[in-house]
Motif scaffolding. Structure first.
Motif, PDB file in Angstrom:
ATOM      1  N   VAL A   1      41.413  80.317  76.962  1.00 16.81           N
ATOM      2  CA  VAL A   1      39.965  80.225  77.189  1.00 16.81           C
ATOM      3  C   VAL A   1      39.399  78.975  76.519  1.00 16.81           C
TER       4      VAL A   1
ATOM      5  N   GLN B   1      40.849  75.779  78.313  1.00 17.18           N
ATOM      6  CA  GLN B   1      40.396  75.598  79.689  1.00 17.18           C
ATOM      7  C   GLN B   1      38.901  75.332  79.776  1.00 17.18           C
ATOM      8  N   TYR B   2      38.095  76.107  79.058  1.00 19.81           N
ATOM      9  CA  TYR B   2      36.648  76.006  79.192  1.00 19.81           C
ATOM     10  C   TYR B   2      36.004  75.064  78.175  1.00 19.81           C
TER      11      TYR B   2
ATOM     12  N   GLN C   1      31.134  76.355  73.437  1.00 20.21           N
ATOM     13  CA  GLN C   1      30.929  76.169  74.874  1.00 20.21           C
ATOM     14  C   GLN C   1      31.901  77.046  75.653  1.00 20.21           C
ATOM     15  N   ALA C   2      33.168  77.025  75.253  1.00 21.41           N
ATOM     16  CA  ALA C   2      34.190  77.798  75.952  1.00 21.41           C
ATOM     17  C   ALA C   2      33.889  79.293  75.886  1.00 21.41           C
TER      18      ALA C   2
ATOM     19  N   ILE D   1      30.956  80.181  78.228  1.00 23.04           N
ATOM     20  CA  ILE D   1      31.381  80.196  79.631  1.00 23.04           C
ATOM     21  C   ILE D   1      32.188  81.462  79.914  1.00 23.04           C
ATOM     22  N   TRP D   2      33.036  81.824  78.988  1.00 26.31           N
ATOM     23  CA  TRP D   2      33.890  83.017  79.128  1.00 26.31           C
ATOM     24  C   TRP D   2      33.051  84.293  79.195  1.00 26.31           C
TER      25      TRP D   2
ATOM     26  N   ASP E   1      31.054  84.261  82.476  1.00 21.50           N
ATOM     27  CA  ASP E   1      31.797  83.970  83.716  1.00 21.50           C
ATOM     28  C   ASP E   1      31.131  82.837  84.497  1.00 21.50           C
ATOM     29  N   GLU E   2      30.774  81.764  83.785  1.00 15.84           N
ATOM     30  CA  GLU E   2      29.944  80.725  84.383  1.00 15.84           C
ATOM     31  C   GLU E   2      30.619  79.964  85.513  1.00 15.84           C
ATOM     32  N   LEU E   3      31.922  79.772  85.436  1.00 13.40           N
ATOM     33  CA  LEU E   3      32.596  79.029  86.495  1.00 13.40           C
ATOM     34  C   LEU E   3      33.005  79.918  87.660  1.00 13.40           C
TER      35      LEU E   3
ATOM     36  N   LEU F   1      33.610  70.415  83.621  1.00 14.17           N
ATOM     37  CA  LEU F   1      34.232  71.443  84.447  1.00 14.17           C
ATOM     38  C   LEU F   1      33.314  71.846  85.591  1.00 14.17           C
ATOM     39  N   GLU F   2      32.042  72.090  85.282  1.00 18.36           N
ATOM     40  CA  GLU F   2      31.088  72.451  86.330  1.00 18.36           C
ATOM     41  C   GLU F   2      30.855  71.289  87.281  1.00 18.36           C
TER      42      GLU F   2
END
Length: 303
Positions: free
Chosen positions: A159, A162-163, A215-216, A219-220, A223-225, A253-254
């Motif tokens: 997590v 990646q995020y 930030q990660a 997002i986790w 479930d932002e992505l 990422l976004e």
């Protein structure tokens, strides 16, 4: 568009919406047109669209508190704004419930509201102690504390890498799990301290070492992505011919998802309005630090 067009309580509190002029120019609001602000926040972008002539704006936010605050800020424009407490990724369902078949423009600002970041009680800040929450919608979903209680070290490292694109993700995950097992994660301040020690002194070169990990985790938790590409597809299908989508991203990422999805749709009857992302002017970046990482992209439906 000048700050005089924004609610004084919003701009005075430092909650200035980013790239307002650019959003209005891209979406070209017109009388009789229907627009959707998928991330209403405190209503700054919606107000600008109404001031510029939008006939109707559907304001969506998954934070019920933001909806309540926006109602107050937009009281003088209430006749032109419909407030909806929902997730922007449910755009199709929201429009269907409103009896709307097609719209002239869709806006999404993917950043976290300054109101959320500045309230330690929401758990987003690594600068002030707060609960391990981080949910944008506090009426549903697991809190950060609940997620951390169940995650294993390897999954947490994934997590964070990646995020957050944190190079020391494994060290950070190991330290966080160790602190969790010792009962040493009382609040966000404690979590930030664990992360900073794991990242080490070299992480202070530009950003607080806790920035990428927080930030990660945000997002986790939200479930932002997940579903971002699907949301863009739904927005595309909701547009009438000549309608436009405008999306502001704040992290790579976004922005990458937006860029590739826009390119795909451009080959299916769309036209890129922005071949490169629009960024804030030097004046705006100096006035509003949040604008420094903002990237605005636009797509028009031409067929």
């Amino acid at each position: 568009m000048t700050p005089a067009h924004w609610p004084s309580s919003e701009s005075d509190a430092g909650h200035e919406p980013v790239l307002v002029d650019e959003v209005v120019s891209l979406l070209r609001p017109r009388a009789g047109g229907t627009y959707v602000d998928c991330t209403l926040g405190l209503g700054g972008h919606t107000r600008a669209l109404v001031v510029a002539g939008a006939g109707r704006v559907i304001g969506i936010d998954r934070d019920a508190h933001a909806i309540d605050v926006a109602r107050g800020h937009l009281a003088d424009a209430a006749g032109a704004v419909t407030f909806v407490h929902d997730d922007y990724r449910r755009l199709g369902a929201v429009l269907s419930a409103q009896g709307i078949a097609a719209v002239d423009g869709v806006l999404a600002d993917l950043g976290v509201s300054s109101m959320q970041l500045d309230d330690p009680g929401r758990g987003f800040s690594f600068r002030q102690p707060g609960p391990l929450d981080m949910r944008m919608d506090r009426t549903r979903g697991a809190t950060l504390a609940e997620r951390l209680a169940e995650v294993d070290e390897r999954a947490l490292a994934d997590v964070i890498f990646q995020y957050g694109e944190e190079r020391r993700a494994r060290q950070v995950a190991r330290a966080v799990i160790s602190a969790r097992d010792r009962g040493a994660l009382a609040d966000t301040a404690a979590l930030a301290g664990v992360v900073r020690r794991a990242v080490g002194a070299h992480g202070w070169q530009r950003l607080d070492p806790a920035t990428r990990t927080f930030q990660a985790l945000r997002i986790w938790v939200n479930d932002e992505l997940t579903g971002l590409e699907g949301f863009i597809d739904a927005a595309w299908h909701a547009l009438r011919q000549g309608g436009r989508i405008a999306i502001i991203a704040f992290q790579s990422l976004e922005d990458r998802v937006v860029k590739h999805t826009f390119r795909r749709l451009a080959s299916a009857g769309g036209q890129l309005v922005t071949k490169r992302p629009i960024v804030a002017s030097e004046a705006e970046r100096a006035r509003n630090p949040r604008a420094r990482s903002a990237r605005l992209r636009g797509l028009e439906r031409v067929a």
